[in-house]
Design a protein around this motif. Structure first.
Motif, short mmCIF file in Angstrom:
data_model
loop_
_atom_site.label_atom_id
_atom_site.label_comp_id
_atom_site.label_asym_id
_atom_site.label_seq_id
_atom_site.Cartn_x
_atom_site.Cartn_y
_atom_site.Cartn_z
N ASP A 190 -1.26 -7.83 -7.61
CA ASP A 190 -0.56 -8.48 -8.72
C ASP A 190 -1.51 -9.39 -9.50
O ASP A 190 -1.50 -9.41 -10.74
CB ASP A 190 0.63 -9.29 -8.20
N GLU A 191 -2.32 -10.14 -8.77
CA GLU A 191 -3.26 -11.05 -9.41
C GLU A 191 -4.26 -10.30 -10.29
O GLU A 191 -4.64 -10.77 -11.36
CB GLU A 191 -4.03 -11.86 -8.36
N ARG A 192 -4.67 -9.12 -9.83
CA ARG A 192 -5.73 -8.37 -10.52
C ARG A 192 -5.18 -7.29 -11.45
O ARG A 192 -5.95 -6.53 -12.04
CB ARG A 192 -6.66 -7.72 -9.48
N GLY A 193 -3.86 -7.20 -11.57
CA GLY A 193 -3.28 -6.22 -12.49
C GLY A 193 -3.44 -4.79 -12.05
O GLY A 193 -3.50 -3.89 -12.89
N VAL A 194 -3.49 -4.57 -10.75
CA VAL A 194 -3.74 -3.23 -10.21
C VAL A 194 -2.44 -2.50 -9.87
O VAL A 194 -2.35 -1.28 -9.94
CB VAL A 194 -4.64 -3.32 -8.95
N ARG A 195 -1.42 -3.24 -9.52
CA ARG A 195 -0.16 -2.63 -9.05
C ARG A 195 0.46 -1.74 -10.12
O ARG A 195 0.60 -2.13 -11.28
CB ARG A 195 0.80 -3.73 -8.64
N GLY A 196 0.86 -0.53 -9.71
CA GLY A 196 1.41 0.43 -10.66
C GLY A 196 2.46 1.32 -10.04
O GLY A 196 3.03 1.01 -8.99
N PRO A 197 2.73 2.49 -10.64
CA PRO A 197 3.84 3.35 -10.21
C PRO A 197 3.68 3.92 -8.81
O PRO A 197 4.68 4.14 -8.12
CB PRO A 197 3.86 4.46 -11.26
N HIS A 198 2.46 4.18 -8.37
CA HIS A 198 2.27 4.71 -7.03
C HIS A 198 2.69 3.68 -5.97
O HIS A 198 3.30 4.04 -4.96
CB HIS A 198 0.81 5.12 -6.82
N THR A 199 2.36 2.43 -6.23
CA THR A 199 2.77 1.37 -5.31
C THR A 199 4.29 1.21 -5.33
O THR A 199 4.92 1.04 -4.28
CB THR A 199 2.08 0.05 -5.69
N GLU A 200 4.88 1.26 -6.51
CA GLU A 200 6.34 1.11 -6.60
C GLU A 200 7.03 2.25 -5.86
O GLU A 200 8.06 2.04 -5.20
CB GLU A 200 6.77 1.08 -8.07
N LEU A 201 6.50 3.45 -5.96
CA LEU A 201 7.08 4.59 -5.24
C LEU A 201 6.98 4.38 -3.74
O LEU A 201 7.95 4.61 -3.00
CB LEU A 201 6.37 5.88 -5.65
N LEU A 202 5.83 3.92 -3.27
CA LEU A 202 5.67 3.67 -1.84
C LEU A 202 6.67 2.63 -1.35
O LEU A 202 7.30 2.80 -0.30
CB LEU A 202 4.24 3.20 -1.55
N LEU A 203 6.84 1.56 -2.11
CA LEU A 203 7.74 0.48 -1.72
C LEU A 203 9.20 0.95 -1.70
O LEU A 203 10.05 0.32 -1.05
CB LEU A 203 7.58 -0.72 -2.65
N ALA A 204 9.50 2.05 -2.39
CA ALA A 204 10.86 2.57 -2.42
C ALA A 204 11.15 3.52 -1.26
O ALA A 204 12.31 3.89 -1.04
CB ALA A 204 11.11 3.31 -3.74
N LEU A 205 10.12 3.90 -0.50
CA LEU A 205 10.32 4.89 0.56
C LEU A 205 11.14 4.39 1.75
O LEU A 205 11.94 5.16 2.30
CB LEU A 205 8.96 5.40 1.04
N PRO A 206 10.99 3.13 2.21
CA PRO A 206 11.82 2.70 3.34
C PRO A 206 13.32 2.85 3.06
O PRO A 206 14.08 3.33 3.91
CB PRO A 206 11.41 1.24 3.53
N ALA A 207 13.76 2.44 1.88
CA ALA A 207 15.18 2.56 1.54
C ALA A 207 15.58 4.03 1.42
O ALA A 207 16.69 4.41 1.81
CB ALA A 207 15.47 1.81 0.24
N ALA A 208 14.69 4.86 0.89
CA ALA A 208 14.99 6.29 0.76
C ALA A 208 15.16 6.93 2.13
O ALA A 208 16.04 7.78 2.32
CB ALA A 208 13.88 6.97 -0.02
N LEU A 209 14.32 6.52 3.07
CA LEU A 209 14.45 7.07 4.42
C LEU A 209 15.78 6.65 5.05
O LEU A 209 16.44 7.45 5.72
CB LEU A 209 13.28 6.60 5.29
N GLN A 210 16.18 5.42 4.81
CA GLN A 210 17.48 4.97 5.31
C GLN A 210 18.63 5.77 4.69
O GLN A 210 19.59 6.14 5.38
CB GLN A 210 17.66 3.48 5.02
N ARG A 211 18.53 6.04 3.40
CA ARG A 211 19.58 6.82 2.74
C ARG A 211 19.68 8.23 3.33
O ARG A 211 20.75 8.85 3.33
CB ARG A 211 19.32 6.91 1.23
#
Length: 261
Positions: free
Chosen positions: A159-180
């Motif tokens: 976040d500090e370096r402006g690197v975070r993007g869609p691939h990271t957001e997709l990864l962060l969404a996987l735990p909830a997807a696995l639960q679903r």
């Protein structure tokens, strides 16, 4: 020709003058990025690469460090062979997640399209993993059951370096997807996040594997220097040779060889 008349020797690395432009002017992480991309370091990327190299340099007792120490025991004159042996253990279980996460997340985003909701893409990643009877990439850890402590720190740097993007957001969404999908709640792991961040920086699977190899090579050198100071490989070898399990295995192997003869 006198020394004064002789043209100065120039060493060029990645298009740069090693002496005038690199030594004492670039950090090792900047040099890694320069060598791996062939271009000038991108703002924010160098710091992220540096954080990843630190994160994956050493994980203590792993198959890689064990085989490196045992190799040094057999060939104490060849540290490079011991490091190479340890690096051969960088596979799908240890370190390979960086490469696999990078490839799977990038492939999912490319296939589904950037306009698709992240939750929809995450559900597709989980469904594909279940169909192929494999673990969902980038989540779960044998030791960190609830949270990988490296993940929040890497996210903060991203976040500090402006690197975070869609691939990271997709990864962060996987735990909830696995639960679903009826699975357990598993935390995002650092290796999976590293692969996602590398993809967000615009680099592919081979770059991710390269980061893992460079980081772990440094860690293995440290393991081998520790082995020289505090030898443990012979103790491990002796223990395995004299253990009941090893004894049974040796007898079974000898019996099989006798039958073959």
């Amino acid at each position: 020709m006198s020394a004064r008349e002789r043209p100065a020797d120039v060493i060029t690395v990645a298009g740069c003058n090693l002496v005038d432009e690199l030594i004492g002017r670039k950090s090792f992480s900047e040099m890694v990025e320069l060598l791996m991309t062939g271009g000038e370091p991108t703002p924010g990327h160098t710091e992220m690469i540096d954080a990843l190299l630190v994160t994956f340099a050493d994980h203590g007792v792993t198959p890689s460090s064990m085989v490196a120490r045992l190799t040094l025991l057999g060939a104490p004159e060849a540290m490079q062979a011991a490091v190479a042996a340890g690096l051969c253990g960088a596979g799908s279980v240890f370190l390979g997640t960086l490469e696999n996460s990078n490839e799977i997340l990038a492939g999912a985003l490319a296939e589904q399209g950037s306009s698709s909701p992240i939750t929809q893409i995450a559900d597709a990643v989980v469904a594909e993993a279940k169909a192929e009877r494999r673990q969902v990439i980038g989540i779960g850890h044998p030791e960190h059951k609830y949270e990988d402590p490296r993940v929040p720190r890497l996210l903060a740097i991203a976040d500090e370096r402006g690197v975070r993007g869609p691939h990271t957001e997709l990864l962060l969404a996987l735990p909830a997807a696995l639960q679903r999908a009826g699975g357990p709640l598993l935390p995002v792991n650092a290796a999976g996040l590293a692969g996602a961040l590398i993809a967000d920086m615009g680099y592919g699977p081979s770059f991710a594997r390269g980061i893992a190899v460079i980081a772990r090579a440094a860690g293995l050198v440290g393991q081998l220097l520790d082995e020289e100071r505090n030898p443990t490989a012979r103790l491990l070898w002796d223990r395995e040779r004299t253990s009941p399990v090893a004894s049974v295995a040796h007898k079974a192997a000898a019996s099989l060889e006798d039958r073959r003869q």
